[in-house]
Scaffold this motif. Structure first.
Motif, PDB file in Angstrom:
ATOM      1  N   VAL A  53       0.808  -1.222   0.000  1.00  0.00           N
ATOM      2  CA  VAL A  53       0.000   0.000   0.000  1.00  0.00           C
ATOM      3  C   VAL A  53       0.840   1.271   0.000  1.00  0.00           C
ATOM      4  O   VAL A  53       0.317   2.364  -0.229  1.00  0.00           O
ATOM      5  N   ALA A  54       2.127   1.168   0.282  1.00  0.00           N
ATOM      6  CA  ALA A  54       2.980   2.360   0.250  1.00  0.00           C
ATOM      7  C   ALA A  54       4.429   1.929   0.318  1.00  0.00           C
ATOM      8  O   ALA A  54       4.748   0.924   0.957  1.00  0.00           O
ATOM      9  N   SER A  55       5.294   2.701  -0.327  1.00  0.00           N
ATOM     10  CA  SER A  55       6.727   2.423  -0.239  1.00  0.00           C
ATOM     11  C   SER A  55       7.486   3.739  -0.235  1.00  0.00           C
ATOM     12  O   SER A  55       7.007   4.758  -0.743  1.00  0.00           O
ATOM     13  N   ILE A  56       8.687   3.685   0.352  1.00  0.00           N
ATOM     14  CA  ILE A  56       9.550   4.854   0.391  1.00  0.00           C
ATOM     15  C   ILE A  56      10.980   4.393   0.141  1.00  0.00           C
ATOM     16  O   ILE A  56      11.446   3.417   0.732  1.00  0.00           O
ATOM     17  N   THR A  57      11.663   5.065  -0.759  1.00  0.00           N
ATOM     18  CA  THR A  57      13.024   4.672  -1.105  1.00  0.00           C
ATOM     19  C   THR A  57      14.023   5.301  -0.136  1.00  0.00           C
ATOM     20  O   THR A  57      13.669   6.115   0.723  1.00  0.00           O
ATOM     21  N   ARG A  58      15.284   4.935  -0.323  1.00  0.00           N
ATOM     22  CA  ARG A  58      16.333   5.497   0.539  1.00  0.00           C
ATOM     23  C   ARG A  58      16.431   7.009   0.395  1.00  0.00           C
ATOM     24  O   ARG A  58      16.811   7.713   1.334  1.00  0.00           O
ATOM     25  N   THR A  59      16.065   7.526  -0.773  1.00  0.00           N
ATOM     26  CA  THR A  59      16.137   8.971  -1.002  1.00  0.00           C
ATOM     27  C   THR A  59      14.828   9.679  -0.667  1.00  0.00           C
ATOM     28  O   THR A  59      14.733  10.899  -0.822  1.00  0.00           O
ATOM     29  N   GLY A  60      13.828   8.921  -0.221  1.00  0.00           N
ATOM     30  CA  GLY A  60      12.582   9.538   0.213  1.00  0.00           C
ATOM     31  C   GLY A  60      11.481   9.573  -0.823  1.00  0.00           C
ATOM     32  O   GLY A  60      10.400  10.113  -0.558  1.00  0.00           O
ATOM     33  N   ALA A  61      11.707   9.004  -1.989  1.00  0.00           N
ATOM     34  CA  ALA A  61      10.643   8.952  -2.991  1.00  0.00           C
ATOM     35  C   ALA A  61       9.578   7.964  -2.539  1.00  0.00           C
ATOM     36  O   ALA A  61       9.890   6.884  -2.029  1.00  0.00           O
ATOM     37  N   THR A  62       8.326   8.333  -2.732  1.00  0.00           N
ATOM     38  CA  THR A  62       7.214   7.490  -2.274  1.00  0.00           C
ATOM     39  C   THR A  62       6.371   7.017  -3.446  1.00  0.00           C
ATOM     40  O   THR A  62       6.362   7.632  -4.519  1.00  0.00           O
ATOM     41  N   ASN A  63       5.667   5.934  -3.216  1.00  0.00           N
ATOM     42  CA  ASN A  63       4.812   5.376  -4.259  1.00  0.00           C
ATOM     43  C   ASN A  63       3.619   4.701  -3.596  1.00  0.00           C
ATOM     44  O   ASN A  63       3.750   4.109  -2.504  1.00  0.00           O
ATOM     45  N   TYR A  64       2.452   4.808  -4.254  1.00  0.00           N
ATOM     46  CA  TYR A  64       1.211   4.255  -3.720  1.00  0.00           C
ATOM     47  C   TYR A  64       0.386   3.653  -4.850  1.00  0.00           C
ATOM     48  O   TYR A  64       0.381   4.181  -5.964  1.00  0.00           O
ATOM     49  N   PRO A  65      -0.370   2.610  -4.563  1.00  0.00           N
ATOM     50  CA  PRO A  65      -1.334   2.143  -5.566  1.00  0.00           C
ATOM     51  C   PRO A  65      -2.514   3.111  -5.614  1.00  0.00           C
ATOM     52  O   PRO A  65      -2.749   3.880  -4.685  1.00  0.00           O
ATOM     53  N   ASP A  66      -3.257   3.033  -6.693  1.00  0.00           N
ATOM     54  CA  ASP A  66      -4.386   3.954  -6.874  1.00  0.00           C
ATOM     55  C   ASP A  66      -5.419   3.830  -5.761  1.00  0.00           C
ATOM     56  O   ASP A  66      -6.090   4.806  -5.423  1.00  0.00           O
ATOM     57  N   SER A  67      -5.531   2.640  -5.172  1.00  0.00           N
ATOM     58  CA  SER A  67      -6.563   2.411  -4.156  1.00  0.00           C
ATOM     59  C   SER A  67      -6.381   3.266  -2.908  1.00  0.00           C
ATOM     60  O   SER A  67      -7.336   3.510  -2.173  1.00  0.00           O
ATOM     61  N   VAL A  68      -5.157   3.710  -2.645  1.00  0.00           N
ATOM     62  CA  VAL A  68      -4.902   4.489  -1.433  1.00  0.00           C
ATOM     63  C   VAL A  68      -4.284   5.849  -1.731  1.00  0.00           C
ATOM     64  O   VAL A  68      -4.101   6.659  -0.817  1.00  0.00           O
ATOM     65  N   LYS A  69      -3.949   6.101  -2.977  1.00  0.00           N
ATOM     66  CA  LYS A  69      -3.282   7.362  -3.337  1.00  0.00           C
ATOM     67  C   LYS A  69      -4.141   8.550  -2.925  1.00  0.00           C
ATOM     68  O   LYS A  69      -5.350   8.575  -3.173  1.00  0.00           O
ATOM     69  N   GLY A  70      -3.517   9.512  -2.283  1.00  0.00           N
ATOM     70  CA  GLY A  70      -4.231  10.685  -1.809  1.00  0.00           C
ATOM     71  C   GLY A  70      -4.824  10.523  -0.424  1.00  0.00           C
ATOM     72  O   GLY A  70      -5.265  11.501   0.192  1.00  0.00           O
ATOM     73  N   ARG A  71      -4.843   9.296   0.097  1.00  0.00           N
ATOM     74  CA  ARG A  71      -5.394   9.049   1.440  1.00  0.00           C
ATOM     75  C   ARG A  71      -4.320   8.569   2.411  1.00  0.00           C
ATOM     76  O   ARG A  71      -4.390   8.870   3.595  1.00  0.00           O
TER      77      ARG A  71
END
Length: 113
Positions: free
Chosen positions: A48-66
Protein backbone atom coordinates in the motif's frame (compact mmCIF):
# COMPACT_ATOMS: atom_id res chain seq x y z
CA UNK A 1 18.51 -10.60 13.29
CA UNK A 2 16.04 -8.05 11.99
CA UNK A 3 12.84 -7.60 13.98
CA UNK A 4 9.98 -5.38 12.89
CA UNK A 5 7.30 -4.12 15.26
CA UNK A 6 4.17 -2.41 13.99
CA UNK A 7 1.80 -0.41 16.18
CA UNK A 8 -0.95 2.17 16.02
CA UNK A 9 -3.83 0.20 14.64
CA UNK A 10 -7.33 0.27 16.05
CA UNK A 11 -11.03 0.63 15.40
CA UNK A 12 -12.12 3.77 13.62
CA UNK A 13 -15.24 4.97 11.84
CA UNK A 14 -15.31 5.49 8.12
CA UNK A 15 -13.73 8.82 7.26
CA UNK A 16 -11.44 8.70 10.26
CA UNK A 17 -7.67 8.62 10.53
CA UNK A 18 -4.93 6.55 12.11
CA UNK A 19 -1.16 6.72 12.17
CA UNK A 20 0.75 3.47 12.12
CA UNK A 21 4.35 3.17 13.28
CA UNK A 22 7.03 0.64 12.47
CA UNK A 23 10.21 0.22 14.47
CA UNK A 24 13.10 -2.04 13.59
CA UNK A 25 15.90 -3.65 15.48
CA UNK A 26 18.91 -5.21 13.82
CA UNK A 27 18.82 -2.88 10.85
CA UNK A 28 18.35 0.73 9.80
CA UNK A 29 15.47 1.74 7.57
CA UNK A 30 17.49 4.32 5.70
CA UNK A 31 19.51 1.50 4.11
CA UNK A 32 16.51 0.02 2.32
CA UNK A 33 13.35 0.63 0.44
CA UNK A 34 10.67 0.31 3.12
CA UNK A 35 7.06 -0.55 2.47
CA UNK A 36 3.74 -1.00 4.17
CA UNK A 37 1.52 -3.92 3.22
CA UNK A 38 -1.91 -5.06 4.28
CA UNK A 39 -3.75 -8.33 4.30
CA UNK A 40 -7.49 -8.62 4.64
CA UNK A 41 -9.16 -11.93 5.57
CA UNK A 42 -9.18 -14.28 2.61
CA UNK A 43 -7.08 -11.98 0.47
CA UNK A 44 -3.45 -11.82 -0.54
CA UNK A 45 -1.07 -9.42 1.10
CA UNK A 46 -0.82 -6.23 -0.94
CA UNK A 47 1.58 -3.32 -0.96
CA UNK A 48 0.00 0.00 0.00
CA UNK A 49 2.98 2.36 0.25
CA UNK A 50 6.73 2.42 -0.24
CA UNK A 51 9.55 4.85 0.39
CA UNK A 52 13.02 4.67 -1.11
CA UNK A 53 16.33 5.50 0.54
CA UNK A 54 16.14 8.97 -1.00
CA UNK A 55 12.58 9.54 0.21
CA UNK A 56 10.64 8.95 -2.99
CA UNK A 57 7.21 7.49 -2.27
CA UNK A 58 4.81 5.38 -4.26
CA UNK A 59 1.21 4.26 -3.72
CA UNK A 60 -1.33 2.14 -5.57
CA UNK A 61 -4.39 3.95 -6.87
CA UNK A 62 -6.56 2.41 -4.16
CA UNK A 63 -4.90 4.49 -1.43
CA UNK A 64 -3.28 7.36 -3.34
CA UNK A 65 -4.23 10.69 -1.81
CA UNK A 66 -5.39 9.05 1.44
CA UNK A 67 -2.30 7.26 2.78
CA UNK A 68 1.11 8.85 3.39
CA UNK A 69 4.31 7.00 4.19
CA UNK A 70 7.14 8.81 5.94
CA UNK A 71 10.38 8.04 7.72
CA UNK A 72 11.96 9.62 10.77
CA UNK A 73 15.65 8.90 10.39
CA UNK A 74 16.56 10.11 13.89
CA UNK A 75 14.05 7.72 15.46
CA UNK A 76 14.59 5.07 12.78
CA UNK A 77 10.84 4.72 12.51
CA UNK A 78 8.59 4.52 9.49
CA UNK A 79 5.03 5.79 9.64
CA UNK A 80 1.87 5.32 7.63
CA UNK A 81 -0.74 8.04 7.96
CA UNK A 82 -4.17 6.72 7.04
CA UNK A 83 -6.81 9.34 6.24
CA UNK A 84 -10.34 9.15 4.88
CA UNK A 85 -10.50 5.52 5.89
CA UNK A 86 -13.01 3.21 4.25
CA UNK A 87 -14.41 -0.13 5.44
CA UNK A 88 -12.45 -1.82 2.64
CA UNK A 89 -9.24 -0.61 4.30
CA UNK A 90 -9.87 -3.09 7.12
CA UNK A 91 -6.87 -5.41 7.30
CA UNK A 92 -3.75 -6.30 9.24
CA UNK A 93 -1.03 -3.85 8.27
CA UNK A 94 2.62 -4.86 8.11
CA UNK A 95 5.83 -3.04 7.36
CA UNK A 96 8.92 -4.54 5.83
CA UNK A 97 12.12 -3.65 4.06
CA UNK A 98 12.99 -4.77 0.56
CA UNK A 99 14.42 -7.41 0.32
CA UNK A 100 12.10 -8.82 2.95
CA UNK A 101 13.10 -9.38 6.53
CA UNK A 102 11.08 -11.71 8.78
CA UNK A 103 7.54 -10.37 9.05
CA UNK A 104 6.35 -8.76 12.26
CA UNK A 105 3.02 -9.42 13.91
CA UNK A 106 1.31 -6.56 12.12
CA UNK A 107 -1.27 -4.16 13.50
CA UNK A 108 -5.01 -4.53 12.98
CA UNK A 109 -6.94 -1.69 11.39
CA UNK A 110 -10.72 -1.99 11.48
CA UNK A 111 -12.92 0.60 9.81
CA UNK A 112 -16.60 0.57 10.64
CA UNK A 113 -19.24 1.92 8.30
Amino acid sequence: QVQLVESGGGLVQAGGSLRLSCAASGTTFSRYITAWYRQAPGKQRELVASITRTGATNYPDSVKGRFTISRDTAKDTVYLQLNSLKPEDTAVYYCNVIPWAPWGQGTQVTVSS
